[in-house]
Design a protein around this motif. Structure first.
Motif, short mmCIF file in Angstrom:
data_model
loop_
_atom_site.label_atom_id
_atom_site.label_comp_id
_atom_site.label_asym_id
_atom_site.label_seq_id
_atom_site.Cartn_x
_atom_site.Cartn_y
_atom_site.Cartn_z
N MET A 75 -55.05 56.67 -73.52
CA MET A 75 -56.31 56.12 -73.03
C MET A 75 -56.57 54.74 -73.64
N ILE A 76 -56.20 54.57 -74.92
CA ILE A 76 -56.45 53.29 -75.59
C ILE A 76 -55.53 52.20 -75.06
N PHE A 77 -54.24 52.51 -74.91
CA PHE A 77 -53.25 51.47 -74.56
C PHE A 77 -52.99 51.36 -73.07
N ASN A 78 -53.34 52.40 -72.29
CA ASN A 78 -53.14 52.35 -70.84
C ASN A 78 -54.26 53.15 -70.18
N ASN A 79 -55.43 52.53 -70.14
CA ASN A 79 -56.59 53.26 -69.64
C ASN A 79 -56.65 53.36 -68.13
N VAL A 80 -55.60 52.95 -67.46
CA VAL A 80 -55.54 53.11 -66.00
C VAL A 80 -54.96 54.47 -65.65
N ALA A 81 -53.84 54.83 -66.30
CA ALA A 81 -53.21 56.12 -66.02
C ALA A 81 -54.00 57.28 -66.64
N ILE A 82 -54.40 57.11 -67.91
CA ILE A 82 -55.18 58.13 -68.62
C ILE A 82 -56.54 57.53 -68.94
N THR A 83 -57.58 58.11 -68.37
CA THR A 83 -58.92 57.59 -68.57
C THR A 83 -59.67 58.44 -69.61
N LEU A 84 -60.86 57.96 -69.96
CA LEU A 84 -61.69 58.72 -70.89
C LEU A 84 -62.10 60.06 -70.31
N GLY A 85 -62.26 60.11 -68.99
CA GLY A 85 -62.58 61.38 -68.35
C GLY A 85 -61.49 62.42 -68.52
N ASP A 86 -60.23 61.99 -68.49
CA ASP A 86 -59.12 62.93 -68.72
C ASP A 86 -59.16 63.49 -70.14
N VAL A 87 -59.46 62.64 -71.10
CA VAL A 87 -59.56 63.11 -72.49
C VAL A 87 -60.72 64.10 -72.63
#
Length: 564
Positions: A75-87
Motif C-alpha cells: 500500500m505504501i509503495f504501490n497504492n494503485v494495486a493495493i489500496t488502504l481499503g484492501d488493508v
C-alpha cells in the motif's frame, strides 16, 4: 615362591573388585523402577508437546504478521494495486477471527473443569490493567467514535462501507479489553493448542494495527487537505476536495481524532505485551504458596524535598502544556511558544539526570545484597524499560542529524539540539537507576523476631525467666538491627526523595505528549528535512514507545521507592 608372589600381586586387585561389588550391593540401586521411567517419559513427552505447540502458534503469528506487513508495504509503495481499503479488509477479517476466539475463550474454555487451576500473581499488575488497558482502550474506542462521526459528516462524498471498519474495531477492542482485564493472570490447562494459537493470532492482529497506525497518514493528510480547501473556498477558489457540511462538528471530530491518535498505537503495544505473557503461561503449573513477601503501602512518610520539587515541576509543566495547547488550537503556533516548551525540558531534564546519577551512586554505596533470584516479571520489566526507551532516543538522534545538517545558529534549533541530547542522557541514567534498584534486596524484609507462641507453659518462676530472656533477646535483635541499618538511614532517605521526585517528573512528561499536540511534528524542522511521510512514520513509531516508557518508569520507580 613364585605362586606366593603372584598371589600377593593379585590380592590388591581382587580386593578392590570385591570392595566395589560390596559397595554396589550395599548402595542404592541405580536401575530406576518401571513407574519412575514411565513417569519421566510422560513428562518428557509433555514438554515436547508443549514446545511443539509453542512453535506452531509462533509460526502462525509470524506468517500472519508477514502477510499483513506485505499488504501494508504494498500500500505504501504501490497504492494503485493495493489500496488502504484492501488493508482494512484484511485487518477486519483478522479482527473478526480474533473476536470469535475471544468469545470462545470466555464462553467455553475458562468454564471447563480444571481449566484455570493456577493464576500467575506477577502477570498483569493492577497499574497495567487498570490505568493503561482501561484508559488507552477507552481512548481508542472514543477515537473510532470520532472516526465514525467524521465519515458520517462526509457521507455525501464517502462510501457507507467505511463505517463497518471502525464498528468492528470497537467490538474487538471492547471484548479484548474485558478478556485481558479478567483473564490476564490465567494459566490455562485445557485446550492448550487452541488457546496458544488464539493468543498468537490476537497478538499478531494488534501488532499489525500498530504497524498500520505508525505508517498510515491518510487521515492526517485528508484533514490537512480539507483545511487547505476550506481556506481556498473562503478566498473564492473552488476545489474538488470533499468538504464537511457542518464545519463546527467536523472540527470537533478532527481535533478529537488527532489528539487521541497516539493512544491507539499505545493500546496495541500494551495488548501485545499482555497477550505474550498469557501465551507463556499456557500450561504452566505453579505452586500454591508462590506468594511474594508482604510489602508496605505506598505513602509519603519522611519524603519532603522530593515531593516539593516534583510538585513545582508538575505545576510548571501543566502551565507550559496549557499555553502550548491554546496556541495549538489556532491556525499556527508562535515561535515563542516552541521556545518556552523546549526551554522547560532543557531545564528539567538535567535535574532528572543528576538525580538518577546520585541515586545510582547511592545504590553502589549501600550494603544491601543483590537479589539474584530468578524473577521472570523483573526480567520482563527490564526488557520493556530498555525497549521502550528506544522510541524517544531514536527520535532524538534523527533530530540531532537534521539540526546539525541544516542550521545550528538559531535559538530554537539550539534548544531542540540540547533537548535531544539531554533526552538521550536522561533515558540512559534513569534506566541505570531503576534497574539497579529493582535488583536490590527490599529493606522491608527485616530481621526475624522471636515469636511469643513458642514459649512453653511451666511454673511461674520459669515463665518469668522466659519472659525476661525474651525481652533481652528482642533488645539484642533491635540493637543489632540499629547497628546494621542506622548508617543506611540517610541513604534510604535520599533514595526515597529521588524516587518520588522522578515519579512526579515522569508523570508530567507522560501528560504532555499523551494529551497534547506534539512539537516534534509541529515545529517543521525535521518534517522539512526528512519529508512528511518519513518523519510521520518516525514520530508515530517513537512517540507511543516514549509514552509507554514514562508510564512504565513510574511503575519501576514505585518499586524502587517501596524497596528503599
Amino acid at each position: 615362591m613364585t605362586a606366593r608372589v603372584s598371589d600377593a600381586q593379585e590380592s590388591p586387585e581382587t580386593t578392590a573388585k570385591e570392595n566395589e561389588k560390596e559397595l554396589r550391593g550395599s548402595g542404592p540401586r541405580r536401575d530406576k523402577s518401571w513407574l519412575v521411567r514411565h513417569f519421566s517419559l510422560l513428562l518428557r513427552r509433555d514438554r515436547q508437546a508443549q514446545k511443539a505447540s509453542q512453535l506452531f502458534s509462533g509460526l502462525l503469528a509470524l506468517n500472519v504478521v508477514f502477510l499483513g506487513g506485505a499488504f501494508i508495504c504494498s500500500m505504501i509503495f504501490n497504492n494503485v494495486a493495493i489500496t488502504l481499503g484492501d488493508v482494512w479488509i484484511l485487518l477486519a477479517v483478522l479482527k473478526v477471527l480474533a473476536l470469535l476466539w475471544l468469545l470462545f475463550y470466555v464462553a467455553d474454555t475458562v468454564r471447563l473443569p480444571h481449566a484455570v487451576l493456577y493464576r500467575d500473581p506477577h502477570a498483569g499488575p493492577v497499574w497495567v490493567r487498570g490505568k493503561l488497558l482501561l484508559l488507552f482502550g477507552s481512548c481508542t474506542i472514543l477515537l473510532n467514535v470520532f472516526r465514525i462521526g467524521y465519515v458520517v459528516s462526509h457521507i455525501h462524498c464517502k462510501s457507507e462501507v467505511e463505517l463497518v471498519f471502525p464498528i468492528i474495531e470497537i467490538l474487538f477492542i471492547s471484548l479484548q479489553t474485558y478478556v485481558l482485564w479478567s483473564h490476564s493472570k490465567d494459566c490455562a490447562q485445557v485446550q492448550m493448542n487452541l488457546t496458544r494459537c488464539g493468543l498468537m493470532l490476537t497478538m499478531a492482529t494488534n501488532l499489525l494495527l500498530w504497524v498500520l497506525a505508525v505508517t498510515n497518514d491518510s487521515m492526517h493528510r485528508e484533514i490537512e487537505a480539507e483545511l487547505d480547501a476550506l481556506m481556498e473556498k473562503l478566498t473564492g477558489n473552488e476545489t474538488n476536495t470533499c468538504l464537511c457540511l457542518n464545519t463546527t462538528i467536523c472540527e470537533v471530530f478532527q481535533k478529537g481524532y488527532l489528539m487521541l491518535y497516539p493512544f491507539s498505537t499505545e493500546y496495541s503495544l500494551i495488548c501485545c505485551s499482555v497477550l505474550y505473557v498469557m501465551w507463556k503461561n499456557v500450561g504452566r503449573k505453579l505452586s500454591h504458596h508462590i506468594t511474594g513477601p508482604g510489602r508496605p503501602n505506598f505513602h509519603l512518610h519522611g519524603a519532603i524535598f522530593g515531593p516539593l520539587l516534583g510538585f513545582l515541576a508538575l505545576v510548571a509543566g501543566i502551565c507550559v502544556f496549557v499555553l502550548f495547547q491554546i496556541q495549538a488550537s489556532g491556525p499556527s503556533i508562535g515561535y515563542q511558544y516552541f521556545t518556552l516548551y523546549y526551554s522547560f525540558y532543557v531545564i528539567i531534564l538535567p535535574v532528572m539526570a543528576l538525580a538518577c546519577l546520585m541515586g545510582t551512586i547511592i545504590h553502589g554505596l549501600e550494603e544491601r545484597e543483590m537479589d539474584t533470584v530468578k524473577n521472570p516479571t523483573r526480567s520482563l520489566d527490564v526488557v520493556l524499560l530498555m525497549g521502550a526507551a528506544l522510541g524517544q532516543i531514536g527520535i532524538s538522534y534523527f533530530s540531532i542529524v537534521a539540526i546539525v545538517a541544516t542550521d545550528t545558529q538559531k535559538l530554537l534549533n539550539r534548544l531542540i539540539l540540547a533537548y535531544s541530547i539531554l533526552i538521550i542522557i536522561q533515558h540512559i541514567t534513569q534506566n541505570l537507576f531503576i534497574i539497579e534498584g529493582l535488583h536490590r534486596q527490599p529493606l522491608w524484609e527485616g530481621p526475624m523476631q522471636p515469636q511469643g507462641d513458642s514459649i512453653e507453659e511451666g511454673p511461674p518462676g520459669l515463665r518469668r525467666g522466659s519472659m525476661l530472656e525474651l525481652g533481652q533477646g528482642l533488645r539484642r535483635v533491635s540493637l543489632a538491627y540499629i547497628h546494621n541499618y542506622s548508617h543506611l538511614n540517610w541513604k534510604r532517605q535520599v533514595l526515597k526523595e529521588i524516587s518520588i521526585f522522578l515519579i512526579i517528573c515522569n508523570i508530567t512528561m507522560w501528560i504532555m505528549p499523551a494529551f497534547g499536540t506534539h512539537p516534534e511534528f509541529e515545529n517543521g524542522l525535521e518534517k522539512d528535512f526528512y519529508g512528511y511521510r518519513t518523519w510521520f512514520t518516525i514520530v508515530n513509531f517513537g512517540l507511543p514507545l516514549g509514552v509507554f516508557y514514562r508510564m512504565h518508569s513510574v511503575g519501576g520507580l514505585v518499586e524502587v521507592y517501596l524497596g528503599a
